[in-house]
Design an enzyme around this catalytic site. Structure first.
Site: not given
Ligand code: AMP
Length: 276
Positions: A26-27, A51, A176, A179
């Site tokens: 996703g990232h 947060q 994805l 967590r």
């Molecule tokens: P995080 O590391 O969870 O803060 O996520 C960082 C960025 O990746 C945020 O903009 C999330 O929305 C995005 N993100 C996390 N999981 C996904 C996913 N499965 N598909 C697309 N973007 C994602």
């Protein structure tokens, strides 16, 4: 690819991907999308304390830096920036003034995670101020977050274009998430209730039936504790009232719950066509 802990690489067309690490596809999809916008792409990894509601959730957040650096490089990032708490919050954590996220920040995720979005906006403001990006990419996976950041940036960072990336899912439809790595095999199986709920309403054309089906599935899966499932207007983020029985149009379904101690969220778009 460069890795640095202190940001000093200002460019005028940065496409920036803020993350909390434990990188997954996703990232990495956001990094690849960023490349379409700019020849300078950078990713930050910062597990933002403001947060997190609970200290234990913050401590348990997965941290996999070595692997993240390899993945970011493979996805084509020019740099990974891993700031220290001091660089982001030089005034000291106990002196940070949070940016209010307004009434929309108190809904959905904000109900069980009070101040969560204030923490998110506070760190985004710092990250944007330091990196001065031209583009910043966020996933639709965190729909409420994306909505609130868009709104915030429109007012306070009008020169930053906020780009949304589609939610990336595994082969069975589970979004994805960093967590997910905390789920045992049995818990992972339970987590599939989220894509199952989505699949169950795919063909439904009216709101009442959708609501009933979602509640039925999400309340009855043993091991899953539903926090909320809401059908909202994607343009305003406000819930569509249950009284709007003849509603027609595009909606967004937002859902969240716990499998064991792991909190999972998801959302999807749906076209409501009314009674048929
Ligand atoms: P995080 O590391 O969870 O803060 O996520 C960082 C960025 O990746 C945020 O903009 C999330 O929305 C995005 N993100 C996390 N999981 C996904 C996913 N499965 N598909 C697309 N973007 C994602």
């Amino acid at each position: 690819m460069k890795h640095f802990t202190h940001f000093a690489d200002a460019v005028d067309d940065l496409a920036f991907v803020p993350t909390m690490g434990a990188l997954h596809d996703g990232h990495l999809a956001l990094v690849k999308e960023a490349r379409k916008f700019s020849s300078h792409v950078g990713l930050s990894i910062y597990v933002n304390p403001t947060q997190f509601e609970s200290k234990s959730d913050l401590e348990k957040y997965p941290r996999t830096l070595e692997k993240d650096l390899l993945l970011a490089e493979k996805a084509g990032s020019d740099f990974v920036w891993t700031p220290s708490v001091d660089e982001i919050y030089p005034e000291g954590m106990s002196n940070v003034t949070l940016i209010p996220a307004g009434s929309l920040g108190e809904l959905y995720e904000g109900v069980s995670r009070h101040n969560h979005f204030s923490g998110v906006l506070t760190v985004i403001e710092r990250l944007f101020r330091i990196t001065n990006p031209r583009y910043a990419l966020f996933g639709e996976k965190d729909f409420q977050q994306l909505f609130l950041i868009r709104k915030f940036a429109k007012t306070y960072f009008p020169n930053v274009s906020i780009i949304a990336g589609k939610t990336i899912r595994d082969e069975r439809g589970l979004a994805l998430s960093s967590r997910n790595s905390r789920l045992t095999e049995d818990e992972l199986e339970i987590a599939y209730v989220l894509p199952e709920a989505q699949a169950a309403v795919k063909e439904l054309t009216n709101l009442g039936e959708m609501r009933a089906t979602l509640h039925h599935i999400l309340h009855n899966r043993v091991g899953f504790t539903l926090d909320y499932v809401e059908i909202v207007d994607p343009e305003t983020l406000l819930p569509i009232p249950t009284s709007s029985a003849d509603f027609i149009g595009r909606v967004q379904v937002l859902l969240a719950g716990w499998v064991g101690s792991v909190r999972l969220i998801d959302n999807f778009a749906h076209e409501v066509k009314g009674q048929e």
